[in-house]
Design a protein around this motif. Structure first.
Motif, PDB file in Angstrom:
ATOM      1  N   LEU A 382       7.876 -33.271  73.430  1.00 56.86           N
ATOM      2  CA  LEU A 382       8.711 -34.465  73.325  1.00 56.86           C
ATOM      3  C   LEU A 382      10.187 -34.103  73.264  1.00 56.86           C
ATOM      4  CD1 LEU A 382       8.388 -37.541  73.157  1.00 56.86           C
ATOM      5  CD2 LEU A 382       8.451 -37.346  70.674  1.00 56.86           C
ATOM      6  N   ARG A 395       2.520 -33.306  76.966  1.00 62.53           N
ATOM      7  CA  ARG A 395       3.324 -34.427  77.446  1.00 62.53           C
ATOM      8  C   ARG A 395       2.442 -35.596  77.867  1.00 62.53           C
ATOM      9  NH1 ARG A 395       8.606 -35.926  76.901  1.00 62.53           N
ATOM     10  NH2 ARG A 395       9.310 -37.204  78.668  1.00 62.53           N
ATOM     11  N   TRP A 398       1.689 -37.584  74.889  1.00 64.48           N
ATOM     12  CA  TRP A 398       2.831 -38.406  74.494  1.00 64.48           C
ATOM     13  C   TRP A 398       2.986 -39.623  75.407  1.00 64.48           C
ATOM     14  CZ3 TRP A 398       4.813 -38.494  69.995  1.00 64.48           C
ATOM     15  CH2 TRP A 398       4.915 -37.341  69.207  1.00 64.48           C
TER      16      TRP A 398
END
Length: 428
Positions: A382, A395, A398
């Protein structure tokens, strides 16, 4: 972009009942699954019978590609000075370059947009037609900018580093160039409809000439300034092809095959022998970008995308079906929606807020990034540099959080888009 408001079909196939579900056995109301099936069936039944659902699927897929592309190939990293800066994973992990071939589908958006605009344009009613479309685009933009101006003022008053403020605001503004170009091309629709094929050839030639000047002139400043014309000329090519499509120019599959094959071969040749970058998105530190301004390789790649979109239309129509064609009774006699109807419901719901999704997806990413930094410090995937393969799967996790927040933003600000198109008809 087109209005994708769903309207009841003019001649419903079954007598309507309370709640808008076609006549027949009702799904069980108290059960969540029954209510979900009822919602899907209502969306399916409310879709006009003559609507080409493949167009909506292509629009939804291209928007989704842009969103996922920005979330995956854009990293907001925490630097040593304590400020946030934009960074591209592609500059550290060139093996991810093929992702840019999938997650840069803007040519399809302009292709579909050109088709829809050419079909919906009412000859002799240019001003009200253009005003409606501009209102549909500009009202949501005004809301986004108003909120972010307040955010920027608040960050500045709180003493946040100007590098951080600039990075965040630029990420929010970066998708807006697309809407500006789209508005200009929409305004040119009456001209485009007159000779879309010839205009596309001329626009492609303009890009080729300016690119040749770029390489011959060694990147001279004045050449690069003039080369910004490519932003408009390059996207004019798929927009014109959309107008050709609207006029029935792609009724057979052969032109689509030629666009796909020729576009792929031309793009490969330009990358291998023409010194064009392989990535179809900009990469920090790269000597040249295919996207800023648009290059000939991006245009030829767009031709391939348009050809692929045409060839996909048939399978997509079969996937999402036609209104009411696939509903079937379950063994317990309750009406159940099919997978195709579920797929269409998802596409239809996304298309009703497609501009909101496009405008606010960067805000969702930025909000999660900033809040997580304030609550728990730098987090891998992040705030860290995207310089290891492990960054990619983290990622992706996220991105699920980004998506959840984006849904909330769409619920909060989608009414602005819906209000901007109220009173308008449907245009597939």
């Amino acid at each position: 972009m087109a209005d994708v408001r769903l309207l009841p079909p003019a001649e419903p196939r079954t007598a309507p009942i309370s709640g808008g579900v076609p006549a027949g056995p009702r799904p069980a109301g108290p059960r969540a699954a029954g209510r979900l099936h009822a919602l899907v069936l209502r969306i399916d039944a409310a879709t006009p019978a003559g609507r080409d659902r493949a167009i909506d699927v292509l629009r939804a897929l291209s928007t989704l590609g842009v969103v996922l592309g920005h979330w995956l190939v854009t990293a907001v990293t925490l630097r040593a000075g304590g400020h946030l800066m934009n960074e591209s994973p592609l500059s550290h992990l060139p093996a991810l370059t093929p992702l840019s071939w999938v997650l840069q589908p803007l040519a399809i958006f302009f292709f579909v947009g050109g088709r829809v605009a050419a079909r919906s344009y009412p000859t002799g009613h240019y001003r009200p037609w253009l005003a409606q479309r501009m209102r549909r685009l500009l009202r949501p933009v005004g809301t986004l900018l108003s909120l972010w101006i307040l955010v920027v003022l608040g960050l500045a008053a709180a003493g946040v580093a100007h590098e951080t403020i600039s990075t965040l605001f630029n990420l929010v503004l970066s998708p807006l160039w697309f809407l500006l170009v789209f508005l200009v091309l929409t305004a040119l629709t009456p001209l485009v409809r007159r000779a879309p094929g010839r205009i596309a050839v001329v626009a492609c030639a303009v890009v080729a000439v300016l690119d040749a000047a770029h390489f011959a002139g060694g990147g001279a400043d004045w050449i690069e300034t003039v080369r910004n014309v490519n932003v408009l000329a390059g996207w004019l090519v798929p927009y014109c092809l959309g107008a050709v499509w609207a006029a029935g120019g792609f009724a057979r599959s052969r032109p689509a095959v030629l666009l796909l094959g020729g576009g792929v071969l031309a793009t490969a040749a330009l990358i291998v022998w023409g010194s064009y970058p392989a990535s179809m998105v900009g990469v920090n530190g790269a000597a040249m970008s295919n996207l800023n301004p648009l290059s000939l390789a991006a245009v030829t790649f767009g031709l391939a995308q348009c050809g692929a979109a045409l060839l996909l239309c048939g399978p997509l129509r079969r996937l999402v079906g036609r209104p009411g064609a696939a509903a079937r009774p379950a063994p317990d006699r309750r009406l159940r929606a099919t997978p195709g109807q579920f797929a269409w419901a998802a596409v239809a719901l996304m298309n009703t807020s497609v501009i909101t999704v496009f405008l606010w997806h960067q805000t969702a990413m930025i909000s999660v990034t900033a809040l997580a930094l304030g609550l728990d410090g730098p987090l891998f995937g992040l705030h860290t540099a995207p310089d290891t393969p492990a960054w990619v799967p983290v990622r992706l996790l996220w991105m699920v959080v980004f998506a959840v927040l984006l849904v909330g933003l769409c619920r909060a600000f989608g009414r602005v888009e819906h209000g901007a198109r109220s009173g308008r008809g449907s245009a597939a």
